[in-house]
Design a protein around this motif. Structure first.
Motif, PDB file in Angstrom:
ATOM      1  N   UNK A  37       7.631   2.791  97.629  1.00 17.03           N
ATOM      2  CA  UNK A  37       7.424   4.149  98.136  1.00 17.03           C
ATOM      3  C   UNK A  37       8.475   4.516  99.172  1.00 17.03           C
ATOM      4  N   UNK A  38       8.871   3.563 100.012  1.00 18.17           N
ATOM      5  CA  UNK A  38       9.902   3.822 101.018  1.00 18.17           C
ATOM      6  C   UNK A  38      11.229   4.176 100.345  1.00 18.17           C
ATOM      7  N   UNK A  39      11.451   3.639  99.141  1.00 16.45           N
ATOM      8  CA  UNK A  39      12.668   3.940  98.385  1.00 16.45           C
ATOM      9  C   UNK A  39      12.522   5.233  97.575  1.00 16.45           C
ATOM     10  N   UNK A  50      -1.844   5.834  90.927  1.00 15.11           N
ATOM     11  CA  UNK A  50      -0.424   5.995  91.160  1.00 15.11           C
ATOM     12  C   UNK A  50      -0.193   6.407  92.608  1.00 15.11           C
ATOM     13  N   UNK A  51       0.720   5.692  93.275  1.00 17.06           N
ATOM     14  CA  UNK A  51       1.154   6.041  94.624  1.00 17.06           C
ATOM     15  C   UNK A  51       2.494   6.745  94.507  1.00 17.06           C
ATOM     16  N   UNK A  52       2.626   7.902  95.140  1.00 16.58           N
ATOM     17  CA  UNK A  52       3.899   8.608  95.147  1.00 16.58           C
ATOM     18  C   UNK A  52       4.185   9.123  96.548  1.00 16.58           C
ATOM     19  N   UNK A  53       5.458   9.090  96.954  1.00 17.21           N
ATOM     20  CA  UNK A  53       5.809   9.704  98.232  1.00 17.21           C
ATOM     21  C   UNK A  53       6.003  11.208  98.040  1.00 17.21           C
ATOM     22  N   UNK A  54       5.458  12.011  98.918  1.00 20.16           N
ATOM     23  CA  UNK A  54       5.561  13.475  98.832  1.00 20.16           C
ATOM     24  C   UNK A  54       6.358  13.953 100.041  1.00 20.16           C
ATOM     25  N   UNK A  55       7.483  14.617  99.761  1.00 18.63           N
ATOM     26  CA  UNK A  55       8.358  15.108 100.832  1.00 18.63           C
ATOM     27  C   UNK A  55       7.973  16.524 101.217  1.00 18.63           C
ATOM     28  N   UNK A  56       7.901  16.756 102.512  1.00 15.62           N
ATOM     29  CA  UNK A  56       7.619  18.076 103.056  1.00 15.62           C
ATOM     30  C   UNK A  56       8.820  18.508 103.880  1.00 15.62           C
ATOM     31  N   UNK A  57       9.294  19.720 103.646  1.00 15.79           N
ATOM     32  CA  UNK A  57      10.440  20.244 104.378  1.00 15.79           C
ATOM     33  C   UNK A  57      10.053  20.627 105.799  1.00 15.79           C
ATOM     34  N   UNK A  69       4.915  29.516 118.432  1.00 20.85           N
ATOM     35  CA  UNK A  69       5.586  28.883 117.297  1.00 20.85           C
ATOM     36  C   UNK A  69       6.146  27.528 117.706  1.00 20.85           C
ATOM     37  N   UNK A  70       6.011  26.560 116.819  1.00 17.94           N
ATOM     38  CA  UNK A  70       6.555  25.224 117.075  1.00 17.94           C
ATOM     39  C   UNK A  70       7.302  24.756 115.828  1.00 17.94           C
ATOM     40  N   UNK A  71       8.329  23.951 116.052  1.00 17.24           N
ATOM     41  CA  UNK A  71       9.103  23.416 114.952  1.00 17.24           C
ATOM     42  C   UNK A  71       8.423  22.146 114.440  1.00 17.24           C
ATOM     43  N   UNK A  72       8.162  22.096 113.159  1.00 16.42           N
ATOM     44  CA  UNK A  72       7.561  20.913 112.536  1.00 16.42           C
ATOM     45  C   UNK A  72       8.665  20.233 111.734  1.00 16.42           C
ATOM     46  N   UNK A  73       8.926  18.967 112.046  1.00 14.96           N
ATOM     47  CA  UNK A  73      10.006  18.234 111.388  1.00 14.96           C
ATOM     48  C   UNK A  73       9.652  17.908 109.941  1.00 14.96           C
ATOM     49  N   UNK A  74      10.691  17.666 109.143  1.00 10.64           N
ATOM     50  CA  UNK A  74      10.490  17.224 107.756  1.00 10.64           C
ATOM     51  C   UNK A  74       9.825  15.855 107.787  1.00 10.64           C
ATOM     52  N   UNK A  75       8.994  15.583 106.787  1.00  9.88           N
ATOM     53  CA  UNK A  75       8.315  14.288 106.746  1.00  9.88           C
ATOM     54  C   UNK A  75       7.974  13.931 105.314  1.00  9.88           C
ATOM     55  N   UNK A  76       7.624  12.699 105.121  1.00 12.46           N
ATOM     56  CA  UNK A  76       7.242  12.188 103.817  1.00 12.46           C
ATOM     57  C   UNK A  76       5.875  11.521 103.984  1.00 12.46           C
ATOM     58  N   UNK A  77       4.919  11.891 103.142  1.00 10.25           N
ATOM     59  CA  UNK A  77       3.570  11.340 103.224  1.00 10.25           C
ATOM     60  C   UNK A  77       3.182  10.706 101.888  1.00 10.25           C
ATOM     61  N   UNK A  78       2.350   9.660 101.918  1.00  4.21           N
ATOM     62  CA  UNK A  78       1.925   9.035 100.670  1.00  4.21           C
ATOM     63  C   UNK A  78       0.841   9.858  99.989  1.00  4.21           C
ATOM     64  N   UNK A  79       0.900   9.885  98.650  1.00  8.01           N
ATOM     65  CA  UNK A  79      -0.146  10.527  97.857  1.00  8.01           C
ATOM     66  C   UNK A  79      -0.670   9.495  96.877  1.00  8.01           C
ATOM     67  N   UNK A  80      -1.941   9.608  96.537  1.00  6.53           N
ATOM     68  CA  UNK A  80      -2.551   8.683  95.593  1.00  6.53           C
ATOM     69  C   UNK A  80      -3.344   9.475  94.576  1.00  6.53           C
ATOM     70  N   UNK A  81      -3.113   9.176  93.313  1.00  5.95           N
ATOM     71  CA  UNK A  81      -3.876   9.804  92.232  1.00  5.95           C
ATOM     72  C   UNK A  81      -4.580   8.684  91.484  1.00  5.95           C
TER      73      UNK A  81
END
Length: 94
Positions: A37-39, A50-57, A69-81
């Motif tokens: 997932x890190x890759x 299934x584990x998948x990484x989900x990228x958020x801008x 208003x606040x700035x929210x940084x980009x991040x990647x979170x795990x998803x599981x189906x």
């Protein structure tokens, strides 16, 4: 259920395996899921899910308390189906 309970269950079901080997096996499986997932890879365990990484801008969010208003940084979170056999088992269909 926690990691040590998984190790204990596998060791109890397989008395020919040494506890340290079972711990190393479980750690290896979890580490491979994490590394995949890190890759940015999809990790599929047939019949389980299934584990998948989900990228958020990055985006502009709002502080609900102050309204500013606040700035929210980009991040990647795990998803599981869940896989079909697991989903059926959870819903009592099997």
């Amino acid at each position: 259920m926690v990691r040590s309970e998984i190790v204990r269950k596998i060791a109890d079901d397989n008395p020919h395996l040494v506890l340290e080997d079972v711990e190393r096996l479980v750690a290896t499986v979890f580490n491979e899921i994490i590394e995949g997932m890190a890759a940015g890879q999809r990790v599929e365990l047939r019949g389980f899910g299934v584990f998948t990484p989900k990228k958020y801008d990055a985006r502009i969010g709002r502080n609900p308390r102050t309204g500013e208003s606040v700035e929210v940084e980009a991040k990647c979170l795990p998803r599981f189906k869940t896989g079909k056999p697991l989903l059926e088992r959870l819903n009592g269909q099997v």
